[in-house]
Structure formats: structure tokens, C-alpha cells
Design a protein around this motif. Structure first.
Motif, PDB file in Angstrom:
ATOM      1  N   GLN A  43      -8.853  -3.133   5.377  1.00  0.00           N
ATOM      2  CA  GLN A  43      -8.745  -1.691   5.100  1.00  0.00           C
ATOM      3  C   GLN A  43      -8.646  -0.866   6.394  1.00  0.00           C
ATOM      4  OE1 GLN A  43     -11.082   0.991   5.509  1.00  0.00           O
ATOM      5  NE2 GLN A  43      -9.530   2.360   4.629  1.00  0.00           N
ATOM      6  N   MET A  84      -7.099  -2.108  -3.321  1.00  0.00           N
ATOM      7  CA  MET A  84      -7.475  -2.322  -1.916  1.00  0.00           C
ATOM      8  C   MET A  84      -8.375  -3.551  -1.889  1.00  0.00           C
ATOM      9  SD  MET A  84      -7.049  -0.922   1.121  1.00  0.00           S
ATOM     10  CE  MET A  84      -7.180  -2.368   2.122  1.00  0.00           C
ATOM     11  N   VAL A  95      -5.197  -1.384   8.012  1.00  0.00           N
ATOM     12  CA  VAL A  95      -4.103  -0.667   7.333  1.00  0.00           C
ATOM     13  C   VAL A  95      -4.154   0.809   7.703  1.00  0.00           C
ATOM     14  CG1 VAL A  95      -3.260   0.107   5.067  1.00  0.00           C
ATOM     15  CG2 VAL A  95      -3.897  -2.292   5.405  1.00  0.00           C
ATOM     16  N   PHE A 140       0.853  -1.211   0.000  1.00  0.00           N
ATOM     17  CA  PHE A 140       0.000   0.000   0.000  1.00  0.00           C
ATOM     18  C   PHE A 140       0.874   1.241   0.000  1.00  0.00           C
ATOM     19  CE2 PHE A 140      -2.290  -3.416   2.137  1.00  0.00           C
ATOM     20  CZ  PHE A 140      -3.444  -3.456   1.382  1.00  0.00           C
ATOM     21  N   GLY A 144      -3.977   3.288   2.972  1.00  0.00           N
ATOM     22  CA  GLY A 144      -5.140   2.400   2.927  1.00  0.00           C
ATOM     23  C   GLY A 144      -6.402   3.116   2.479  1.00  0.00           C
TER      24      GLY A 144
END
Ligand SMILES: O=C(O)CCC(=O)C(=O)O
Ligand SMILES: [Fe+2]
Length: 335
Positions: free
Chosen positions: A142, A134, A145, A122, A126
């Protein structure tokens, strides 16, 4: 001081990686901040590696990302490939086994086999609107992150301030260059290995010897599966402790250039556990950091002197430097 190697109990190591508790840096007075700065200067000048404790990143935030990443990597290959951009390592998304050969980024590793690792990368905190990829599942990924990234930014600010103090620069010296920092989160999954795995006998490592390319790397090493080793200036490889409450920090190439070789960007690698015994999977949370793309990297004022210590490197932009390294380290260099 002599210490036993973590990687191989038969080897005596002459060096150790310093462990530094930084909890008093933000609240401490000048004397305490200078004390920690001096420890940091010594760590970065010698090993180029340190383990920090007292960093303030909650274990819960770390564990949520670890768990979500473990779930992702446990999916079938086809499902993971839905998150793959097929453009090698560096652009984001899922990068399957066989693509990355990080040791090729150094001339002496030009013929290295691919690393025994798969990644999920990433670049934008995120944020589903900005990330190239993603994955939709697991749903916990998600938010995990995003939360981890927020804490990494705070840790990065502390490290850059600590570095400024260590280098006798004003404490806010790096603030402007890190207002829009260039960071990447690499979730690295080193699959479980069978006792006599073919990849292991081909000479491949979990992650080949390399230096990191940019600023400081903030690494959460799997406390259940160490294996990271750092190379000292005299050539000795030393095990980096995997402490449950520690974060491993190492300086990347841009730090070495920026400090005019005062601080080291040390080679490091992830060894395979010994052949003959099965090894569990290993999951690293690796946060690469660096200044804004356009930052010109040239010797810091306290690291250069036109007479006694002239600049060793030509100025380079942070972006140009990173692109050169990425081009060299993918197994398909045309990509
Ligand atoms: O997984 C590790 O312990 C090290 C990873 C590493 O060196 C890197 O991602 O650059
Ligand atoms: Fe690395």
C-alpha cells in the motif's frame, strides 16, 4: 539510422525509439522548453513512443513498488484470488491468467488467445478507503503504491505541459482537464516461461498487439526482461529499450483523437522470448493516464483547420471512449 533489434538480434530495424532527457524542461528558459517541445512533437508524431530520462522519479520509489509487487505475485493462486473481483479487467484488484486478451480490443485481433499475464490494478492512488481492492499483504504494497502514484502525478503534469508547449498551446492548457485525472496503475506480471511452454506454442503472447485507450501511458519496463515492441506507421515492429533510468511513454487513442491524428497511438505488444530457452518472469509498472471523465475530446485548436485540416473525429467524452474499449478486451465480454 539502422539499429539492431533488441528482441531479435538477426533483424535490422530502420526506426528507433527516441530517448529524451527532460530534466531541463521545468527549469529551462523558453528556448530550452521549445527545443524539448519540438523533440516531443517529433517523437509523438512518428513513433508515438519515447523513453524519457531525467524524469525525477527516484529509483528507490520504483524499486519499492517493484519489490512489493513481486512479493504479491509470488503468493499461491488461492491467496491472490482473495483480491479478485471476478469481473474481468478494468474494475481493479487481481486479474488472474486467462482473463485478459488485450488484442481483442482491435477488430483484427478478435479471436486472440488470452495474454500470458496476471495483473493487480489500482485506480485511486492506493487509498485503502477508495480502492475496490487493497491487498493486506505484503504490508509494503500500500505505501509503495501511494508513493509511486504521487510521483506519477508529477510526471504526468510535466508531460502534459511538455505536450502543450510541443503543440504551441499555452503551457497550462491541459491543467483544468487534469485537475482530477483518470489514472490507473496496472502491475503486470508475466510469469517465467519454460523452454517449451504450452501457452507459447498456442500462439499466445505475453501481451497481444493493442493500442492504449486513453492519454499517455507511463511504463516502467523491467530492465532485466525487455520484450516490448512498438509498430511504426510503415508496419515495422521496433524494440523499445528498457533503460534502468528511463520511463517509456506512449500516446493512447485519446491523444490521437485529441490531436486530430497529428500524434500516433501506436500498436504495441510484448513478445515472448524465443521458444527453446527458459525465460525469466517480467514485471511492468504501467500507469495509464487521462483527463477527467467528463472531458470532451475534440481536435485541439492548433491541430485543426476548417479548410486545410478538418476534424477527423466526432467529439466523445473520455469516459465513453474508455468503457467501449474495456467491453471489447475481456475474454468474457458479458462481464
Ligand atoms: O508490459 C509492457 O511492457 C507493456 C504493457 C502494456 O502495453 C500495457 O499495459 O498496456
Ligand atoms: Fe499498452
Amino acid at each position: 539510422m539502422l539499429a539492431l533489434s533488441l528482441a531479435s538480434p538477426c533483424v535490422v530495424e530502420h526506426h528507433t525509439i527516441p530517448v529524451i532527457n527532460i530534466s531541463t524542461f521545468s527549469t529551462g528558459g523558453d528556448a530550452e522548453r521549445s527545443r524539448l517541445g519540438a523533440l516531443w512533437d517529433t517523437a509523438m508524431s512518428s513513433a508515438g513512443f519515447a523513453v524519457i530520462t531525467g524524469h525525477g522519479v527516484p529509483l528507490e520509489v520504483i524499486n519499492k513498488l517493484y519489490d512489493a509487487a513481486s512479493q504479491f505475485f509470488a503468493y499461491e493462486h488461492e491467496q491472490k484470488m482473495e483480491s479478485c473481483l471476478n469481473v474481468g479487467y478494468g474494475a481493479g484488484g487481481y486479474v488472474p491468467l486467462g482473463v485478459e486478451a488485450v488484442a481483442r480490443s482491435r477488430p483484427e485481433g478478435a479471436d486472440s488467445p488470452a495474454d500470458i499475464v496476471e495483473n493487480l490494478v489500482f485506480s485511486y492512488g492506493g487509498d485503502p478507503e477508495r480502492e475496490a481492492v487493497m491487498p493486506a499483504t505484503p504490508e509494503s504494497l500500500q505505501p509503495a503504491v501511494a508513493a509511486y502514484w504521487k510521483h506519477m502525478l508529477m510526471t504526468l503534469d510535466a508531460l502534459m505541459e511538455l505536450s502543450a508547449v510541443a503543440l504551441h498551446l499555452p503551457a497550462d492548457y491541459f491543467k483544468d482537464d487534469f485537475r482530477d485525472p483518470k489514472n490507473n496503475l496496472r502491475l503486470a506480471h508475466y510469469p517465467a516461461l519454460m523452454a517449451h511452454d504450452a501457452a507459447r506454442s498456442s500462439g499466445a503472447l505475453r501481451y497481444g498487439a493493442h493500442t492504449d485507450y486513453t492519454g499517455f501511458t507511463i511504463l516502467r519496463q523491467d530492465p532485466a526482461a525487455n520484450g516490448l515492441q512498438a509498430q511504426m506507421a510503415d508496419g515495422e515492429w521496433v524494440g523499445v529499450p528498457a533503460l534502468a533510468d528511463g520511463l517509456v511513454i506512449n500516446a493512447g487513442d485519446l491523444i490521437q483523437v485529441w490531436t486530430n491524428d497529428r500524434w500516433r497511438s501506436p500498436p504495441h505488444r510484448v513478445l515472448n522470448p524465443p521458444v527453446g530457452s527458459a525465460a525469466p518472469a517480467r514485471l511492468s509498472l504501467v500507469f495509464f493516464t487521462g483527463p477527467a471523465d467528463g472531458t470532451t475530446i475534440e481536435a485541439l485548436p492548433t491541430c485543426v483547420d476548417s479548410e486545410t485540416n478538418p476534424a477527423k473525429y466526432a467529439p466523445i467524452s473520455a469516459r465513453e471512449h474508455l468503457l467501449g474499449k474495456l467491453r471489447a478486451s475481456n475474454t468474457d465480454t458479458k462481464q
